[in-house]
Design a protein around this motif. Structure first.
Motif, PDB file in Angstrom:
ATOM      1  N   LYS A  45       0.836  -1.197   0.000  1.00 32.90           N
ATOM      2  CA  LYS A  45       0.000   0.000   0.000  1.00 32.90           C
ATOM      3  C   LYS A  45       0.871   1.247   0.000  1.00 32.90           C
ATOM      4  O   LYS A  45       1.895   1.303   0.677  1.00 32.90           O
ATOM      5  CB  LYS A  45      -0.904  -0.021   1.242  1.00 32.90           C
ATOM      6  CG  LYS A  45      -1.951   1.075   1.244  1.00 32.90           C
ATOM      7  CD  LYS A  45      -2.852   0.951   2.461  1.00 32.90           C
ATOM      8  CE  LYS A  45      -3.909   2.044   2.467  1.00 32.90           C
ATOM      9  NZ  LYS A  45      -4.787   1.950   3.656  1.00 32.90           N
ATOM     10  N   ASN A  46       0.466   2.260  -0.743  1.00 32.71           N
ATOM     11  CA  ASN A  46       1.159   3.545  -0.919  1.00 32.71           C
ATOM     12  C   ASN A  46       2.384   3.400  -1.822  1.00 32.71           C
ATOM     13  O   ASN A  46       2.588   4.215  -2.722  1.00 32.71           O
ATOM     14  CB  ASN A  46       1.561   4.171   0.419  1.00 32.71           C
ATOM     15  CG  ASN A  46       0.369   4.504   1.280  1.00 32.71           C
ATOM     16  OD1 ASN A  46      -0.697   4.843   0.765  1.00 32.71           O
ATOM     17  ND2 ASN A  46       0.507   4.387   2.586  1.00 32.71           N
ATOM     18  N   TYR A  47       3.224   2.389  -1.583  1.00 34.30           N
ATOM     19  CA  TYR A  47       4.391   2.200  -2.428  1.00 34.30           C
ATOM     20  C   TYR A  47       3.981   1.852  -3.862  1.00 34.30           C
ATOM     21  O   TYR A  47       4.763   2.059  -4.793  1.00 34.30           O
ATOM     22  CB  TYR A  47       5.291   1.093  -1.874  1.00 34.30           C
ATOM     23  CG  TYR A  47       6.007   1.487  -0.610  1.00 34.30           C
ATOM     24  CD1 TYR A  47       7.187   2.234  -0.646  1.00 34.30           C
ATOM     25  CD2 TYR A  47       5.503   1.123   0.640  1.00 34.30           C
ATOM     26  CE1 TYR A  47       7.842   2.596   0.520  1.00 34.30           C
ATOM     27  CE2 TYR A  47       6.145   1.482   1.809  1.00 34.30           C
ATOM     28  CZ  TYR A  47       7.319   2.212   1.743  1.00 34.30           C
ATOM     29  OH  TYR A  47       7.958   2.573   2.903  1.00 34.30           O
ATOM     30  N   LYS A  49       1.587   3.311  -5.372  1.00 29.53           N
ATOM     31  CA  LYS A  49       0.944   4.507  -5.921  1.00 29.53           C
ATOM     32  C   LYS A  49       1.908   5.690  -6.023  1.00 29.53           C
ATOM     33  O   LYS A  49       1.903   6.423  -7.012  1.00 29.53           O
ATOM     34  CB  LYS A  49      -0.260   4.904  -5.063  1.00 29.53           C
ATOM     35  CG  LYS A  49      -1.338   3.842  -4.966  1.00 29.53           C
ATOM     36  CD  LYS A  49      -2.465   4.289  -4.052  1.00 29.53           C
ATOM     37  CE  LYS A  49      -3.496   3.185  -3.884  1.00 29.53           C
ATOM     38  NZ  LYS A  49      -2.950   1.994  -3.184  1.00 29.53           N
ATOM     39  N   ALA A  50       2.733   5.900  -4.997  1.00 31.11           N
ATOM     40  CA  ALA A  50       3.623   7.062  -4.959  1.00 31.11           C
ATOM     41  C   ALA A  50       4.561   7.140  -6.173  1.00 31.11           C
ATOM     42  O   ALA A  50       4.716   8.226  -6.758  1.00 31.11           O
ATOM     43  CB  ALA A  50       4.425   7.068  -3.652  1.00 31.11           C
ATOM     44  N   GLN A 250      -4.223   1.324  -9.683  1.00 34.66           N
ATOM     45  CA  GLN A 250      -3.593   2.139  -8.654  1.00 34.66           C
ATOM     46  C   GLN A 250      -3.904   3.622  -8.830  1.00 34.66           C
ATOM     47  O   GLN A 250      -4.086   4.340  -7.851  1.00 34.66           O
ATOM     48  CB  GLN A 250      -2.069   1.916  -8.653  1.00 34.66           C
ATOM     49  CG  GLN A 250      -1.656   0.476  -8.405  1.00 34.66           C
ATOM     50  CD  GLN A 250      -2.340  -0.130  -7.191  1.00 34.66           C
ATOM     51  OE1 GLN A 250      -2.498   0.533  -6.164  1.00 34.66           O
ATOM     52  NE2 GLN A 250      -2.752  -1.384  -7.301  1.00 34.66           N
ATOM     53  N   PHE A 254      -5.808   5.905  -6.194  1.00 30.51           N
ATOM     54  CA  PHE A 254      -5.199   7.167  -5.767  1.00 30.51           C
ATOM     55  C   PHE A 254      -6.181   8.326  -5.932  1.00 30.51           C
ATOM     56  O   PHE A 254      -6.329   9.178  -5.052  1.00 30.51           O
ATOM     57  CB  PHE A 254      -3.926   7.419  -6.577  1.00 30.51           C
ATOM     58  CG  PHE A 254      -3.130   8.606  -6.122  1.00 30.51           C
ATOM     59  CD1 PHE A 254      -2.512   8.609  -4.881  1.00 30.51           C
ATOM     60  CD2 PHE A 254      -2.990   9.716  -6.931  1.00 30.51           C
ATOM     61  CE1 PHE A 254      -1.774   9.699  -4.456  1.00 30.51           C
ATOM     62  CE2 PHE A 254      -2.259  10.816  -6.516  1.00 30.51           C
ATOM     63  CZ  PHE A 254      -1.650  10.804  -5.276  1.00 30.51           C
TER      64      PHE A 254
END
Length: 313
Positions: A45-47, A49-50, A250, A254
């Motif tokens: 998670k987050n990794y 998308k960023a 993703q 986001f």
């Protein structure tokens, strides 16, 4: 093992220590995407998308000749938060849970006034821990480990297998004979995450045996005849579809996250303001719809051009 040693380990070790610090932006940019593919496989998670946000920003700047595109590509090493992290660590060490926001601000000003103290607190004065003879020993030890491990892999060739659940088609595990363990699918190369699992003895394009002609097993796990691979414009179509689907999913997640934050802000603002005029509300909806369409169009353009900068193999 090839995916681990030739793909994953070099990318994670080189991204900052070599590529970022030496300002090699093109290689850094490609490696950011490669790291995103790992995060996608591992469902981090987050990794997952960023990196896409960074890639999207840069491609947008580049497409519109924004000065930031030129600045970040030529001055990459200056875009770091090293001093911010250090200052935050120093600040955290000088406050406690009873501090108010005003106390924290005052402490920040105080620390900022004593730059020498901040510098000395994080200055490294330790000597390098290894001597040349120790490095030589560690190099030989690592080489011996790899040789013995690959020998075990050779001895267990053909004994590893994919385990699929009868009830859940997506529940895939792998038995690794050399380790004598059953592992999650995230430990396997990208090909095993796609809708088309790699075939061990046939071409994943034409379904004909790969033993009768020139062929290769690529780092993603899929196998192709050389001619078949060239027909796909030198890229694994199964993995490409997996990446495209991952990008859509993703980016959508986001955008939904941003929309949720925006909706929460609107609710909070409405509690402290009068009712908004209906005409203004309609204008906002139209603007939001135009903005979403613009984002969708930019996303589609970026994905159509993805073959130009994704290296599958």
């Amino acid at each position: 093992m090839l995916d681990l040693l030739d793909n994953l380990v070099p990318a994670t070790l080189d991204i900052y220590a070599i590529l970022f610090r030496s300002g090699q932006f093109n290689q850094y940019f490609d490696t950011v995407f490669r790291l995103w593919t790992f995060a996608l496989r591992w469902k981090r998670k987050n990794y997952n998308k960023a990196p896409l946000a960074f890639i999207s920003d840069y491609l947008y700047w580049q497409e519109n000749n924004h000065p930031l595109a030129n600045i970040i590509s030529k001055s990459l090493v200056n875009f770091n938060d090293y001093f911010v992290e250090n200052f935050h660590s120093r600040l955290q060490a000088n406050i406690n849970i009873n501090y108010t926001s005003d106390n924290i601000i005052e402490q920040s000003y105080l620390l900022d006034m004593h730059n020498n103290q901040l510098f000395n607190a994080f200055r490294t004065e330790k000597t390098y821990p290894y001597k040349p003879n120790q490095l030589d020993y560690l190099t030989k030890k690592s080489s011996l480990f790899l040789l013995e491990h690959f020998q075990k892999i050779f001895q267990n060739f053909g004994k590893s297998r994919i385990i699929t659940s009868k009830n859940k088609k997506d529940d895939i595990k792998c038995y690794i004979a050399t380790l004598n363990e059953t592992l999650e699918i995230k430990c396997l190369p990208t090909g095993y995450h796609t809708a088309h699992l790699p075939s061990l003895d046939t071409c994943d394009y034409c379904k004909i045996s790969i033993k009768s002609s020139t062929s290769k097993v690529y780092i993603c796990g899929h196998s192709y005849h050389d001619n078949c691979y060239n027909l796909m414009e030198s890229g694994c179509k199964h993995c490409l579809e997996y990446y495209k689907k991952g990008i859509f999913q993703q980016v959508k997640a986001f955008k939904n996250g941003l929309k949720k934050i925006k909706d929460e802000d609107i609710i909070l603002n409405n509690e402290n303001t009068d009712d908004i005029n209906d005409d203004d509300e309609l204008d906002d909806e139209n603007n939001n719809e135009m903005e979403e369409n613009n984002i969708d169009n930019r996303l589609q353009i970026a994905i159509n051009n993805i073959n130009q900068w994704i290296v599958i193999s």
